[in-house]
Design an enzyme around this catalytic site. Sequence first.
Site, PDB file in Angstrom:
ATOM      1  N   ASP A 101       0.854  -1.191   0.000  1.00 34.96           N
ATOM      2  CA  ASP A 101       0.000   0.000   0.000  1.00 34.96           C
ATOM      3  C   ASP A 101       0.888   1.238   0.000  1.00 34.96           C
ATOM      4  O   ASP A 101       1.292   1.738   1.039  1.00 34.96           O
ATOM      5  CB  ASP A 101      -0.918  -0.008   1.217  1.00 34.96           C
ATOM      6  N   GLY A 102       1.183   1.720  -1.211  1.00 30.38           N
ATOM      7  CA  GLY A 102       2.013   2.899  -1.349  1.00 30.38           C
ATOM      8  C   GLY A 102       1.379   3.972  -2.208  1.00 30.38           C
ATOM      9  O   GLY A 102       1.894   5.079  -2.322  1.00 30.38           O
ATOM     10  N   LYS A 103       0.241   3.625  -2.852  1.00 28.47           N
ATOM     11  CA  LYS A 103      -0.533   4.573  -3.678  1.00 28.47           C
ATOM     12  C   LYS A 103       0.371   5.293  -4.683  1.00 28.47           C
ATOM     13  O   LYS A 103       0.327   6.508  -4.831  1.00 28.47           O
ATOM     14  CB  LYS A 103      -1.290   5.555  -2.792  1.00 28.47           C
ATOM     15  N   ARG A 104       1.167   4.524  -5.400  1.00 27.23           N
ATOM     16  CA  ARG A 104       2.124   5.076  -6.342  1.00 27.23           C
ATOM     17  C   ARG A 104       1.447   5.485  -7.648  1.00 27.23           C
ATOM     18  O   ARG A 104       0.399   4.980  -8.010  1.00 27.23           O
ATOM     19  CB  ARG A 104       3.219   4.058  -6.641  1.00 27.23           C
TER      20      ARG A 104
END
Length: 312
Positions: A101-104
């Site tokens: 979960d890094g929302k890249r």
Amino acid sequence: MEFADRVVLAVRAKGNPIVAGIDPRPEELPPGFLDGFPDDRKGVADALRAFGCAIVDVVAPLAPVIKFQSAFYEAYGPEGLAALRDTIEHARKYDVLVIFDGKRNDIGTTAEAYARAYLGKVPVGGSFEPAWDVDAMTINPYLGTDGIAPFVKIASREQKGVFVLVRTSNASAGDFQDLVCDGLPVYRHVANRLKGWGQGHQGAEGYNLVGAVVGATYPQELAQLRADLPGVLLLVPGYGTQGGTAQAIAAGFDENGQGALVNSSRGITFAYAKAAYRDRFKGEWQRAVEQAVRDMIDDLAQNTPAGRLRSG
């Protein structure tokens, strides 16, 4: 096996749709936990590694999916990222799927580099190897199709998955997501575009490698998006600590109890700080974490179609 098929089978095998989120905060670790580590950045990172691995040991036998929130590791720099890498590798020893979960996101070759980093392989010497060995990641759609296509391409090639932010669980989500354009709020435009991004990537179980993040804190929108997005896996944050209830997310499932993956992070990771668990387990913090997972399984089974997974 396609990513979405692996999700469906994992949920079916464990009889629940729980995503156990690991968001380690040093200030909220069990009392005395940090005392066993040096009082410097590396020491804190080592504590996060030890704590995260201990959480994995408890939740992996119960939950089909574990999600790591990278920010809490990144806060401690290279040492923190090394701790994240090691904890992910520890999770890979179990029969569990892992979401980064890094929302890249970005565009062009930069988006492709992000996708290769987390979902694909990179050239090393005369061969290719994974840098971050995870099953799926979260991505931000704000840059449009050319920021999404590289992730979908590499996810398809590597049989991985992506979860696109559609309707997030935070209080100010509506600042942009609710703005109306051409008769629809922006988040529904994103959902409509998501159908095209996932076209041709359906698995045998009927779900797609391109999923959607839809918060439990907006139940009406969740129900609408479930109807708008057949065949799309919904990653549902906001259950528990953020206020989302099992009843509120019931509409996110299909008739078989599939299609929604319900995330709980603080409610699981820091269960031992809750009065009910603290008083019951009196310092046995891993038992408190385990009980929180079991209680969530029961809650979803009793109040959502996920209960059908047990009878199945």
